[in-house]
Design a protein around this motif. Structure first.
Motif, PDB file in Angstrom:
ATOM      1  N   ILE A   1       0.716  -1.190  -0.082  1.00 24.84           N
ATOM      2  CA  ILE A   1      -0.289  -0.049   0.070  1.00 24.84           C
ATOM      3  C   ILE A   1       1.004   1.186  -0.081  1.00 24.84           C
ATOM      4  O   ILE A   1       0.497   2.251  -0.537  1.00 24.84           O
ATOM      5  CB  ILE A   1      -1.111   0.143   1.190  1.00 24.84           C
ATOM      6  CG1 ILE A   1      -2.134   1.027   1.259  1.00 24.84           C
ATOM      7  CG2 ILE A   1      -0.255   0.080   2.631  1.00 24.84           C
ATOM      8  CD1 ILE A   1      -3.348   0.925   1.673  1.00 24.84           C
ATOM      9  N   HIS A   2       2.063   1.014   0.503  1.00 25.38           N
ATOM     10  CA  HIS A   2       2.993   2.501   0.700  1.00 25.38           C
ATOM     11  C   HIS A   2       3.370   2.814  -0.794  1.00 25.38           C
ATOM     12  O   HIS A   2       4.051   3.825  -1.053  1.00 25.38           O
ATOM     13  CB  HIS A   2       3.825   2.226   1.547  1.00 25.38           C
ATOM     14  CG  HIS A   2       4.930   1.204   1.624  1.00 25.38           C
ATOM     15  ND1 HIS A   2       6.014   1.223   0.541  1.00 25.38           N
ATOM     16  CD2 HIS A   2       4.860  -0.181   1.984  1.00 25.38           C
ATOM     17  CE1 HIS A   2       6.765   0.019   0.870  1.00 25.38           C
ATOM     18  NE2 HIS A   2       6.157  -0.845   1.599  1.00 25.38           N
ATOM     19  N   ARG A   3       3.484   1.644  -1.683  1.00 25.32           N
ATOM     20  CA  ARG A   3       4.058   1.992  -3.133  1.00 25.32           C
ATOM     21  C   ARG A   3       2.880   2.470  -4.058  1.00 25.32           C
ATOM     22  O   ARG A   3       2.754   2.924  -4.882  1.00 25.32           O
ATOM     23  CB  ARG A   3       4.870   0.851  -3.516  1.00 25.32           C
ATOM     24  CG  ARG A   3       6.075   0.726  -2.799  1.00 25.32           C
ATOM     25  CD  ARG A   3       7.058  -0.303  -3.560  1.00 25.32           C
ATOM     26  NE  ARG A   3       7.123  -0.052  -4.767  1.00 25.32           N
ATOM     27  CZ  ARG A   3       7.622  -0.840  -5.479  1.00 25.32           C
ATOM     28  NH1 ARG A   3       7.945  -2.153  -5.042  1.00 25.32           N
ATOM     29  NH2 ARG A   3       7.895  -0.808  -6.742  1.00 25.32           N
ATOM     30  N   ARG A   4       1.546   1.719  -3.578  1.00 23.67           N
ATOM     31  CA  ARG A   4       0.427   2.151  -4.327  1.00 23.67           C
ATOM     32  C   ARG A   4      -0.188   3.336  -4.231  1.00 23.67           C
ATOM     33  O   ARG A   4      -0.751   4.063  -5.336  1.00 23.67           O
ATOM     34  CB  ARG A   4      -0.963   1.185  -4.002  1.00 23.67           C
ATOM     35  CG  ARG A   4      -0.626  -0.234  -4.288  1.00 23.67           C
ATOM     36  CD  ARG A   4      -1.901  -0.990  -4.377  1.00 23.67           C
ATOM     37  NE  ARG A   4      -2.766  -1.095  -3.156  1.00 23.67           N
ATOM     38  CZ  ARG A   4      -2.266  -2.127  -2.159  1.00 23.67           C
ATOM     39  NH1 ARG A   4      -1.582  -3.040  -2.318  1.00 23.67           N
ATOM     40  NH2 ARG A   4      -3.142  -1.932  -0.841  1.00 23.67           N
ATOM     41  N   LEU A   5       0.084   3.952  -3.164  1.00 24.17           N
ATOM     42  CA  LEU A   5      -0.325   5.261  -2.835  1.00 24.17           C
ATOM     43  C   LEU A   5       0.439   6.555  -3.174  1.00 24.17           C
ATOM     44  O   LEU A   5       1.677   6.123  -3.349  1.00 24.17           O
ATOM     45  CB  LEU A   5      -0.635   5.725  -1.301  1.00 24.17           C
ATOM     46  CG  LEU A   5      -1.908   4.823  -1.012  1.00 24.17           C
ATOM     47  CD1 LEU A   5      -2.043   4.895   0.888  1.00 24.17           C
ATOM     48  CD2 LEU A   5      -3.333   4.930  -1.709  1.00 24.17           C
TER      49      LEU A   5
END
Length: 159
Positions: free
Chosen positions: A57-61
């Motif tokens: 998630i920290h790379r998707r956002l």
């Protein structure tokens, strides 16, 4: 008289640690409280943010904002707190109030990039301040009480 060989802790003060992996009868045998097979059952594993191969998630956002490395970290103090210190005799009203004077009086625990005076509370003493900044309400209250305010390193506004 107390003898060294008779010293002991209070009953129940020291609890024996759980010894894992010591047989089925202990209740913590076989997997030793670690669940079952795989990487997480081994020692020294930290898989923070890992989502099983899915994009975390920290790379998707998207990234957002920034940290200003030049930002000043001021100590903020209200006029009411200074007035309490004057009433208690911790601050000498005849001296100019500086960062060092506030630390010496025990109002601030440590200096940061300077002190900024805020206007909450009543100021009755006539005080001279030499600080990094002050709010408009604090400056008005200092002037009203008959004191003076010197702002250090103030940026001069271009006309």
């Amino acid at each position: 008289m107390v003898k060294l060989n008779e010293l002991s802790d209070n009953p129940g003060a020291v609890k024996a640690r759980t010894r894992v992996g010591r047989g089925i009868g202990s209740g913590k045998g076989k997997t030793g409280g670690r669940g079952v097979k795989g990487q997480k059952s081994r020692a020294g594993v930290a898989i923070k943010g890992f989502e099983g191969g899915q994009m975390p998630i920290h790379r998707r956002l998207p990234k957002r904002g920034f940290n200003n490395i030049f930002a000043k970290d001021f100590n903020e103090i209200n006029l009411g707190k200074i007035q309490e210190a004057v009433d208690a005799g911790r601050i000498d009203a005849s001296q100019t109030i500086t960062n060092e004077a506030l630390v010496a009086a025990g109002i601030l625990s440590k200096l940061r990039d300077g002190v900024r005076i805020l206007g909450v509370g009543e100021l009755t003493a006539k005080l001279a301040f030499s600080v990094a900044g002050a709010s408009k309400s604090a400056a008005d209250a200092i002037e009203k009480a008959g004191g003076s305010l010197t702002v250090l390193n103030a940026k001069v506004a271009e006309a």
